[in-house]
Write an enzyme that holds these catalytic residues in place. Structure first.
Site, PDB file in Angstrom:
ATOM      1  NE  ARG A 281      -5.970  10.386   3.824  1.00  0.00           N
ATOM      2  CZ  ARG A 281      -4.896  10.399   3.561  1.00  0.00           C
ATOM      3  NH1 ARG A 281      -4.374  11.692   3.489  1.00  0.00           N
ATOM      4  NH2 ARG A 281      -4.234   9.386   2.990  1.00  0.00           N
TER       5      ARG A 281
ATOM      6  CE  LYS B 263      -3.604   2.477   2.528  1.00  0.00           C
ATOM      7  NZ  LYS B 263      -4.619   2.349   3.845  1.00  0.00           N
TER       8      LYS B 263
ATOM      9  NE  ARG C 111      -3.742   7.538   5.820  1.00  0.00           N
ATOM     10  CZ  ARG C 111      -4.386   8.064   6.976  1.00  0.00           C
ATOM     11  NH1 ARG C 111      -3.538   8.309   8.220  1.00  0.00           N
ATOM     12  NH2 ARG C 111      -5.451   8.346   6.551  1.00  0.00           N
TER      13      ARG C 111
ATOM     14  CD  GLU D  49       5.864  -3.791   3.480  1.00  0.00           C
ATOM     15  OE1 GLU D  49       5.013  -4.499   4.181  1.00  0.00           O
ATOM     16  OE2 GLU D  49       6.261  -2.671   3.889  1.00  0.00           O
TER      17      GLU D  49
ATOM     18  CE  LYS E 101      -6.281   1.752  -0.430  1.00  0.00           C
ATOM     19  NZ  LYS E 101      -6.809   1.788   0.888  1.00  0.00           N
TER      20      LYS E 101
HETATM   21  C1  PBG Z   1      -7.080   3.134   5.744  1.00  0.00           C
HETATM   22  C2  PBG Z   1      -7.587   3.262   4.471  1.00  0.00           C
HETATM   23  C3  PBG Z   1      -7.494   4.460   3.247  1.00  0.00           C
HETATM   24  C4  PBG Z   1      -7.965   3.985   2.228  1.00  0.00           C
HETATM   25  C5  PBG Z   1      -8.445   2.668   2.581  1.00  0.00           C
HETATM   26  N1  PBG Z   1      -8.095   2.284   3.801  1.00  0.00           N
HETATM   27  C6  PBG Z   1      -6.772   5.781   3.301  1.00  0.00           C
HETATM   28  C7  PBG Z   1      -5.399   6.162   3.463  1.00  0.00           C
HETATM   29  O1  PBG Z   1      -4.728   4.988   3.676  1.00  0.00           O
HETATM   30  O2  PBG Z   1      -4.984   7.202   3.510  1.00  0.00           O
HETATM   31  C8  PBG Z   1      -8.234   4.596   0.848  1.00  0.00           C
HETATM   32  C9  PBG Z   1      -9.153   4.178  -0.065  1.00  0.00           C
HETATM   33  C10 PBG Z   1      -9.334   5.041  -1.167  1.00  0.00           C
HETATM   34  O3  PBG Z   1      -8.920   6.101  -1.377  1.00  0.00           O
HETATM   35  O4  PBG Z   1     -10.395   4.462  -1.954  1.00  0.00           O
HETATM   36  N2  PBG Z   1      -8.202   3.115   6.501  1.00  0.00           N
END
Ligand code: PBG
Length: 327
Positions: A207, A197, A218, A234, A249
């Protein structure tokens, strides 16, 4: 003048021959619908940066899950937005918290007709918006966070989730969740590891979707967009820790990673077409700059062609409807 001996165009000459020779085709069974539930809503609230996506009330979430099941969609991934947040994200662990209640509601609505997945991450529940708890110096404390993920995972399994999706990118999260589940008698609950990720600008609309409180970024826990080899590391670690499925992702800017992981993974590979990917296509289509349906289909097919066996997409229901119509 010499003419070509090989004429690939023959196999493109009619819709029927293109269909016959297509190397990939989409099916509802491989799609997962991400869905948001917000505590205290009586009516769904639209998410302005994701036209067509809403924060659900409990009633509309159940309806969306039933519709997805009826269309033969593979699964639903649930995210909760609590009314109250605190430093440790305690509403994410509380069995009466919005997400755990939603898991139970959806499970009682659709049973096993849909694979019910839930986000194991604290960012929706913390008042600072980070995916874990903070140490005194303000950094996200990896190991203290793992203890909370273990509790959160057991609460979600107790609520009725079939698959847990740890998305916080803490080191060791899959192993800690696996042993907590096993210790609690949840050997049959699977872990879909958000293995690779990336820290992505394309999470922007998400957000808004979860009313995120995050002010920074992050980058100290999610991966750097520059890195390719690291994704395999990973994935390897998550496999060793017991991941049942692995995910990449975002999807569209990371199709090389999807292909790399598909080439080495012994377990199913998922990819998440995230909020910003959705928003870009919707915005361009709304301006008349691209053909909406063709762009959606092409974008999801591209993710499949790269090697994803499971695709999380906010268009899951609409795509499944189109697939049904074209049968
Ligand atoms: C974290 C999480 C995120 C997304 C899914 N799980 C946000 C992030 O990591 O900032 C993003 C999914 C999307 O943008 O569609 N709980």
């Amino acid at each position: 003048m010499s003419f070509p001996q090989h004429r690939p165009r023959r196999l493109r000459s009619t819709p029927a021959i293109r269909r016959l020779t297509a190397e990939n085709r989409l099916s509802p069974a491989e799609l997962v619908l991400p869905a948001f539930i917000r505590e205290g809503l009586t009516e769904p609230v639209p998410i302005s940066s994701m036209p067509g996506v809403v924060q659900h009330s409990s009633a509309t979430l159940k309806r969306a899950a039933a519709e997805a099941a009826g269309l033969g969609i593979g699964g639903i991934m649930l995210f909760g937005i609590p009314a109250h947040r605190d430093a440790t994200g305690s509403a994410g662990i509380d069995p009466d918290g919005v997400l755990n209640r939603a898991i139970a509601d959806v499970r009682s609505e659709v049973g096993d007709a849909l694979v019910i997945m839930s986000d194991v991450c604290l960012d929706e529940f913390t008042d600072h918006g980070h995916c874990g708890v903070l140490a005194d110096d303000g950094a996200v404390d990896n190991d203290a966070t793992l203890e909370l993920y273990a509790q959160m995972a057991v609460a979600q399994a107790n609520a009725g989730a079939h698959v847990l999706g740890p998305s916080g990118m803490m080191d060791g999260q899959v192993g800690v969740i696996r042993s907590a589940l096993d210790d609690a008698g949840h050997q049959e609950i699977s872990v879909l590891a958000y293995a690779a990720k990336y820290a992505s600008a394309f999470y922007g609309p998400f957000r808004e979707a979860v009313d995120s409180q995050l002010t920074g970024d992050r980058r100290t826990y999610q991966m750097d967009a520059a890195n390719r080899r690291e994704a395999l590391h990973e994935v390897q670690l998550d496999l060793e820790e017991g991941a049942d499925m692995v995910m990449v992702k975002p999807a569209m800017s990371y199709l090389d990673i999807v292909a790399d992981v598909a080439a080495m993974s012994p377990v199913p590979v998922a990819a998440y077409q995230i909020s910003g990917e959705y928003a870009m296509i919707e915005a361009a289509a709304a301006n008349g700059w691209i053909d909406r349906r063709r762009s959606i289909e092409e974008s999801v097919l591209g993710i499949k062609r790269a090697g994803a066996q499971i695709i999380l997409t906010y268009w899951a229901t609409e795509l499944a409807t189109w697939l049904k119509e074209s049968k």
